[in-house]
Design an enzyme around this catalytic site. Structure first.
Site, PDB file in Angstrom:
ATOM      1  CG  HIS A 260     -32.073  41.207   3.214  1.00 50.73           C
ATOM      2  ND1 HIS A 260     -31.820  42.372   2.545  1.00 50.73           N
ATOM      3  CD2 HIS A 260     -31.082  40.359   2.854  1.00 50.73           C
ATOM      4  CE1 HIS A 260     -30.719  42.236   1.811  1.00 50.73           C
ATOM      5  NE2 HIS A 260     -30.245  41.017   1.981  1.00 50.73           N
ATOM      6  CD  GLU A 261     -30.262  36.967   4.486  1.00 55.73           C
ATOM      7  OE1 GLU A 261     -30.056  36.210   3.515  1.00 55.73           O
ATOM      8  OE2 GLU A 261     -29.591  38.009   4.690  1.00 55.73           O
ATOM      9  CG  HIS A 264     -31.062  36.939  -0.542  1.00 51.44           C
ATOM     10  ND1 HIS A 264     -30.586  37.445  -1.730  1.00 51.44           N
ATOM     11  CD2 HIS A 264     -30.568  37.756   0.425  1.00 51.44           C
ATOM     12  CE1 HIS A 264     -29.845  38.528  -1.481  1.00 51.44           C
ATOM     13  NE2 HIS A 264     -29.822  38.733  -0.184  1.00 51.44           N
ATOM     14  CD  GLU A 290     -28.515  42.530  -1.042  1.00 47.62           C
ATOM     15  OE1 GLU A 290     -28.363  41.297  -1.040  1.00 47.62           O
ATOM     16  OE2 GLU A 290     -28.617  43.190   0.003  1.00 47.62           O
TER      17      GLU A 290
HETATM   18 CO    CO Z   1     -28.643  40.168   0.829  1.00 49.83          CO
END
Ligand code: CO
Length: 495
Positions: A260-261, A264, A290
């Site tokens: 997830h990170e 980003h 996101e």
């Molecule tokens: Co996020």
């Protein structure tokens, strides 16, 4: 004679140095800073914020913008000017004194929240939360709005988005989600994996680094460290850091916050140099941000193809998983069930967590809800959305840090991110064909290149609506999420 646009570039460059300092202090605070440094850090952070704002909001900035507008500019300079003007006007709306107070109080409130969460004591945190909420309400008044104060804050994270529109999306999404969740109850629920072993953190770290490398994360332009609430921090154009967390008995758990990170970080690192103007504001919006993390986490990281591809890497580091096949692993990371904690919720019920927070924070900012009413309302809404009751405040109203640090208006972007991600994924499939085959053979660069070309390339030049429309050719359409989720979870649940 030096052109004004060049002077403006030099001026803004200096501002970005302050941004780097502030980002580094904040990254440190959320990773390694000893707790006794809190008071000092609050002072230092406020000082840096003040220096930065004094520079950005100076008359000089306004004058340089004005005279640069009179010059004949190349496209790159025009884009640069657009980005600078927007940030300048935005920051001007809020008095400097209020911004500095916010920086100071939020550092304190964050530590108060952390302690309160450890002590499972909402009352200990409530006075600080009230201070932050009042500051946020004050900020909403300064920013201005047409319909309701909350809109002014939502706009900081999702340009041009209104609470009424979020309402509209929720109204359409909620019944369809509920329908799918209850359909899955008729299917075969995957079992949760428990090996009964412990997995050394340094080995798990090795696994995480392997995944980030596969995604295309450049370890010469970033790093991976530990924090209780995983996040990504842009420190400088070639310095984007991600954090994750670990569970000693479950190395599969850590993979998802890491991916997830990583998603980003790839966005931040993918913004072309000429559009890297404000370090803390490189993206179209938080929702589009996101969409990047959720795309990698869910569409890629929770796909059957990924687990088939990744299985040899996993078993090379943790041979115990040879006893399980990749398909069982894939199913086990796609269990849909109501749960207490937003960050570990499944892809479907996750959206209910957001709806609940949206209602509460909207009420607090619009003046319909008092901070002291939060715990009761939280538990009520958990019951109505997810039919569960938090056993304590740490796993309930105190679980997220957002309100403590004044991020009111942020939560809806998590739900929007899921919806954007599915719409981008759908278009990516049309454009590059068999994504499943790319994932199966580990050719993640094909996916990344598409995102770079269609999304990252714009930096913050356009807002979320424009970026989504440019990339997919249409406005936000929740059908894509429902279609993606329906196909995937019916397969997981053998329906
Ligand atoms: Co996020």
């Amino acid at each position: 004679m030096t052109k004004s646009i060049e002077k403006l570039r030099a001026h803004i460059k200096k501002y970005s140095y302050y941004e780097t300092m502030a980002a580094l202090l904040s990254w440190d605070q959320h990773t390694y800073m000893p707790v006794k440094s809190t008071e000092n850090r609050a002072e230092v952070a406020a000082e840096i914020t003040e220096l930065a704002l004094t520079l950005l909001l100076s008359e000089e900035t306004g004058d340089l913008i004005e005279s640069a507008e009179q010059e004949t500019l190349e496209e790159q300079d025009r884009d640069f000017l657009t980005i600078v003007k927007r940030e300048y006007r935005d920051k001007k709306k809020v008095p400097q004194d209020l911004q500095v107070r916010m920086a100071k109080e939020s550092t304190r409130a964050y530590e108060a929240w952390k302690q309160a969460k450890i002590n499972n004591n909402f009352n200990e945190f409530e006075p600080m939360l009230k201070i932050i909420t009042d500051l946020q309400r004050e900020e909403a008044q300064c920013r201005g709005y047409e319909t309701e104060p909350y809109d002014a804050l939502l706009d900081k994270f999702e340009r041009d988005m209104k609470a009424a529109e979020v309402d509209d999306i929720i109204e359409k999404l909620k019944p369809r989600l509920l329908e799918l969740v209850s359909e899955l109850e008729k299917g075969k629920k995957p079992r949760r994996l428990e090996t009964g072993e412990t997995f050394p953190i340094h080995k798990q770290q090795e696994l995480n680094k392997e995944i980030l490398k596969l995604m295309g994360f450049d370890f010469d332009a970033g790093n991976l460290s530990l924090s209780p609430h995983p996040f990504t921090a842009s420190i400088a154009p070639q310095d984007v850091r991600v954090t994750t967390r670990y569970r000693e008995n479950d190395p599969i758990y850590t993979i998802f916050p890491t991916i997830h990170e990583g998603g980003h970080a790839l966005y931040e690192l993918g913004v072309p140099p000429e559009k890297q103007v404000f370090i803390e504001n490189l993206a179209a919006s938080f929702g589009i941000h996101e969409s990047q993390s959720r795309f990698w986490e869910n569409m890629v990281g929770r796909s059957l193809e990924f687990w088939k591809f990744f299985f040899p890497t996993l078993t090379a580091i943790f041979p115990v998983f040879k006893n399980v096949n990749y398909e069982t692993l894939w199913r086990s990371v796609n269990i849909v069930e109501p749960s207490l904690i937003r960050t570990s919720a499944d892809e479907l019920t996750y959206n209910f967590h957001i709806m609940l927070r949206f209602e509460l924070e909207r009420g607090m900012i619009n003046g319909d809800i008092e901070t002291s009413d939060l715990p009761g309302l939280w538990n009520e809404k958990m019951k109505s959305y997810l039919d569960i009751q938090p056993p304590n405040h740490s796993d309930g109203v105190l679980q997220d840090m957002h309100w403590a640090v004044g991020l009111y208006g942020y939560f809806p972007t998590y739900m929007l991110g899921n919806l954007y991600a599915a719409q981008l994924y759908n278009k990516m499939k049309q454009d590059i064909g068999d994504i499943d085959a790319s994932i199966l053979s580990g050719r993640f660069e094909e996916l990344l290149q598409w995102m770079r070309r269609e999304v990252h390339v714009h930096g913050s030049l356009y807002g979320p609506r424009e970026v989504l429309e440019k990339a997919t050719g249409e406005k936000l359409n929740i059908d894509y999420f429902m279609q993606y989720a329906g196909e995937k979870f019916r397969r997981v649940y053998d329906l």
